[in-house]
Write a protein that holds these residues in place. Structure first.
Motif, PDB file in Angstrom:
ATOM      1  N   ALA A 171       0.839  -1.197   0.000  1.00  0.00           N
ATOM      2  CA  ALA A 171       0.000   0.000   0.000  1.00  0.00           C
ATOM      3  C   ALA A 171       0.873   1.246   0.000  1.00  0.00           C
ATOM      4  CB  ALA A 171      -0.904  -0.002   1.224  1.00  0.00           C
ATOM      5  N   GLU A 176      -8.026   3.867  -1.070  1.00  0.00           N
ATOM      6  CA  GLU A 176      -8.988   4.937  -0.823  1.00  0.00           C
ATOM      7  C   GLU A 176      -9.086   5.149   0.686  1.00  0.00           C
ATOM      8  OE1 GLU A 176     -10.680   6.791  -3.102  1.00  0.00           O
ATOM      9  OE2 GLU A 176      -9.346   5.809  -4.541  1.00  0.00           O
ATOM     10  N   SER A 218      -2.864   1.938  -4.438  1.00  0.00           N
ATOM     11  CA  SER A 218      -3.199   3.178  -3.750  1.00  0.00           C
ATOM     12  C   SER A 218      -4.553   3.023  -3.073  1.00  0.00           C
ATOM     13  CB  SER A 218      -3.246   4.342  -4.745  1.00  0.00           C
ATOM     14  OG  SER A 218      -3.671   5.530  -4.103  1.00  0.00           O
ATOM     15  N   ASN A 240       2.417  -2.134   4.149  1.00  0.00           N
ATOM     16  CA  ASN A 240       2.016  -0.742   4.026  1.00  0.00           C
ATOM     17  C   ASN A 240       3.276   0.092   4.200  1.00  0.00           C
ATOM     18  OD1 ASN A 240       0.718   1.748   4.066  1.00  0.00           O
ATOM     19  ND2 ASN A 240      -0.991   1.016   5.318  1.00  0.00           N
ATOM     20  N   ARG A 246      -6.480   7.000   4.504  1.00  0.00           N
ATOM     21  CA  ARG A 246      -5.935   6.176   3.406  1.00  0.00           C
ATOM     22  C   ARG A 246      -4.933   5.152   3.947  1.00  0.00           C
ATOM     23  NH1 ARG A 246      -6.578   7.721  -2.083  1.00  0.00           N
ATOM     24  NH2 ARG A 246      -7.725   9.682  -2.339  1.00  0.00           N
ATOM     25  N   GLY A 306      -5.132   1.187   3.660  1.00  0.00           N
ATOM     26  CA  GLY A 306      -4.029   0.430   3.069  1.00  0.00           C
ATOM     27  C   GLY A 306      -3.725  -0.815   3.878  1.00  0.00           C
ATOM     28  N   TYR A 332       1.010   9.988   1.514  1.00  0.00           N
ATOM     29  CA  TYR A 332       1.710   9.525   2.720  1.00  0.00           C
ATOM     30  C   TYR A 332       2.769  10.529   3.174  1.00  0.00           C
ATOM     31  CZ  TYR A 332      -0.131   4.682   2.449  1.00  0.00           C
ATOM     32  OH  TYR A 332      -0.916   3.574   2.450  1.00  0.00           O
ATOM     33  N   ARG A 375      -4.963  11.584   4.694  1.00  0.00           N
ATOM     34  CA  ARG A 375      -3.770  10.730   4.742  1.00  0.00           C
ATOM     35  C   ARG A 375      -3.958   9.571   5.714  1.00  0.00           C
ATOM     36  NH1 ARG A 375       0.723  10.321   8.285  1.00  0.00           N
ATOM     37  NH2 ARG A 375       2.667   9.710   7.219  1.00  0.00           N
ATOM     38  N   ASP A 401       0.565   5.677  -1.294  1.00  0.00           N
ATOM     39  CA  ASP A 401      -0.003   6.801  -2.033  1.00  0.00           C
ATOM     40  C   ASP A 401       0.883   8.021  -1.755  1.00  0.00           C
ATOM     41  OD1 ASP A 401      -2.822   7.683  -3.410  1.00  0.00           O
ATOM     42  OD2 ASP A 401      -2.001   9.318  -2.198  1.00  0.00           O
TER      43      ASP A 401
END
Length: 301
Positions: free
Chosen positions: A5, A47, A45, A113, A93, A97, A10, A90, A7
């Protein structure tokens, strides 16, 4: 290889000189790609997590105030970040993750993650850079959705997983194990199902001996069908606030011990990266990358 995970969100903007090494979240994926440990297709990524999953482990009033940016200044000082809508997104998410990674690990054996391990977030509070406890949310999610009957959380960050212990104090299906610095933050400890408190300047030999004496027996005793692993690298002797004397190689052996026992018993693992505050970012990145490399050797796909 295995699901990871990540994005770009982060990497949350913090003031220059802030002690949290936020750059690691941007650089660690690049290092994994450069070293051939991961491929672009391994990353997903997430949600933002469904708030209903958060409410099960966090007090609803606290969770909503956090998500809506309504925590008090005192609460945010305890957390250590500036409150913004971006910070809330953040955290949600990151939490998802870990939830999605755990679900993927049921098929792949292990998932990661790049962030997470937010173990200082308790039922109705955040602290120590932690607001929503990602592994707590995910562990309860697996139980509630009948994806696991018994979960073991192995927390090897140098700081006690006080928030996780607080959340699961009365949850018999989730066993919390924390091995941490006796004299380190948080200075008011919670009671995990099992705590192993370490003296300052504990070295590789002592650390690994204690872990070897604990982990196999713990897995036999708890008999989990899922493991969450908080793999903080702030046990390193170079860490600015860790107060331990472990080497990067010792940290790698620690990861091997945990992941080998999981693989031996065919127990899926979700791994969140936890803390690390060595002055040289390269040291933090190498120690984190080792965890992924160890996993690629133990959980080949």
């Amino acid at each position: 290889m295995f699901p990871i995970a990540f994005d770009p969100i982060y990497k949350y903007p913090v003031p220059e000189g802030h002690r949290f090494p936020m750059d690691k979240y941007e650089l660690l994926p690049l290092q994994l790609l450069r070293e051939g440990i991961a491929e672009h297709t391994d990353f997903f990524s997430p949600e933002p997590v469904d708030m209903q999953a958060v409410y099960v482990v966090h007090d609803r009033a606290y969770a909503d105030r956090f998500a809506q940016g309504k925590l008090t200044q005192q609460e945010m000082r305890r957390i250590g970040f500036t409150q913004t809508p971006l910070l809330a997104e953040r955290e949600l998410r990151i939490a998802n993750g870990t939830v999605q990674g755990a679900l993927k690990a049921l098929d792949t054996g292990i998932a990661f993650n790049i962030a997470g391990g937010t173990h200082h977030a308790g039922r109705d509070f955040g602290e120590g850079f932690c607001m929503i406890n990602d592994q707590a949310v995910a562990a309860q999610y697996l139980i509630d959705h009948k994806k696991a009957k018994k979960v073991l959380i192995i927390d090897l960050d140098v700081h006690q997983g006080n928030g996780t212990a607080h959340i699961f104090a009365d949850q018999p299906r989730i066993f919390t194990f924390s091995m941490h610095g006796k004299n380190n933050y948080p200075f008011r400890k919670e009671k995990s199902d099992l705590d192993v408190a370490l003296d300052d300047r504990t070295d590789d030999n002592t650390y690994l001996r204690l872990l070897k004496e604990t982990i196999p027996n713990l897995v036999e005793q708890v008999r989990p069908d899922f493991i969450f692993y908080q793999a903080g690298v702030d046990i390193l002797e170079t860490d600015k606030i860790g107060r331990m004397s472990c080497t990067v190689q010792g940290c790698r052996h620690r990861d091997e011990m945990v992941l080998q026992i999981a693989a031996k018993h065919n127990i899926p693992v979700q791994c969140s990266m936890g803390g690390g505050y060595s002055p040289q970012l390269r040291t933090i990145l190498n120690a984190h990358a080792n965890t992924y490399q160890v996993a690629s050797q133990i959980f080949p796909l």
